[in-house]
Design a protein around this motif. Structure first.
Motif, PDB file in Angstrom:
ATOM      1  N   LEU A  34       0.877  -1.131  -0.155  1.00  8.48           N
ATOM      2  CA  LEU A  34       0.032  -0.247  -0.044  1.00  8.48           C
ATOM      3  C   LEU A  34       0.812   1.307  -0.027  1.00  8.48           C
ATOM      4  N   HIS A  35       0.677   1.960  -1.115  1.00  5.60           N
ATOM      5  CA  HIS A  35       1.642   3.317  -1.235  1.00  5.60           C
ATOM      6  C   HIS A  35       0.713   4.346  -0.717  1.00  5.60           C
ATOM      7  N   LYS A  36       1.185   5.281   0.111  1.00  8.59           N
ATOM      8  CA  LYS A  36       0.202   6.338   0.783  1.00  8.59           C
ATOM      9  C   LYS A  36       1.035   7.576   0.875  1.00  8.59           C
ATOM     10  N   ASP A  37       0.287   8.745   1.191  1.00  8.86           N
ATOM     11  CA  ASP A  37       0.907  10.105   1.680  1.00  8.86           C
ATOM     12  C   ASP A  37       1.213   9.923   3.159  1.00  8.86           C
ATOM     13  N   PRO A  38       2.383  10.186   3.514  1.00  9.22           N
ATOM     14  CA  PRO A  38       2.727  10.285   4.793  1.00  9.22           C
ATOM     15  C   PRO A  38       1.554  10.694   5.899  1.00  9.22           C
ATOM     16  N   THR A  39       0.957  11.792   5.462  1.00  4.17           N
ATOM     17  CA  THR A  39       0.093  12.541   6.270  1.00  4.17           C
ATOM     18  C   THR A  39      -1.363  11.924   6.426  1.00  4.17           C
TER      19      THR A  39
END
Length: 153
Positions: A34-39
């Motif tokens: 799962l690739h996600k924005d850090p925030t």
């Protein structure tokens, strides 16, 4: 250890061994990345949900999700807040476990599936589900304006 404790431990280990032989080998959990924005917190919620559903989820934080989505053929209309890669497929957004299992079992000739946006009540999102989730196929042919529906929950 006293004799009684040793006997109980021996019996428990024997029983565990018998049960394991009856059950057979344990299947490995399907790996999802799962690739996600850090925030983004809801993405973590989706990862936790998928782990509870038996998937092995690795979370990778990135500040350039748009490039990843383009690289894997996700049209902007089907973009979600995170992108999952699994067994050669793209899973976009807060897709429930059922359609993911179906995708990986049936292995259709598509790029992947998407639950576009961030629908309330979807796995990992707060709020109440107000209508069925429409899971769309991400087609291999670029420029497909209206992707076919893969599954509805």
């Amino acid at each position: 250890m006293r004799r009684r404790e040793m006997l109980a431990l021996s019996l428990a280990l024997s029983l565990a061994s018998i049960l394991a032989a009856i059950a057979g080998p344990v299947a490995a959990a399907t790996a999802l990345t799962l690739h996600k924005d850090p925030t983004c917190g809801c993405c973590v919620g989706h990862a936790d949900y998928l782990r509870a559903e038996g998937f092995a989820v690795t979370v990778i934080e990135t500040t350039d999700l748009e490039s990843l989505k383009r690289q894997h053929g996700v049209p902007p209309a089907l973009a979600g807040c995170h992108t999952i890669l699994a067994e050669g497929y793209v899973i976009e957004g807060h897709v429930p476990a059922g359609p993911i299992r179906r995708l990986l079992a049936e292995r259709p000739d598509i790029v992947g599936i998407s639950l576009a946006g961030m629908p309330p009540g979807s796995p990992g999102m707060g709020g109440e589900k107000t209508e069925p989730f429409v899971i769309h196929q991400i087609e291999r042919s670029p420029g497909t304006e209206t992707p076919a529906i893969f599954a509805v929950e």
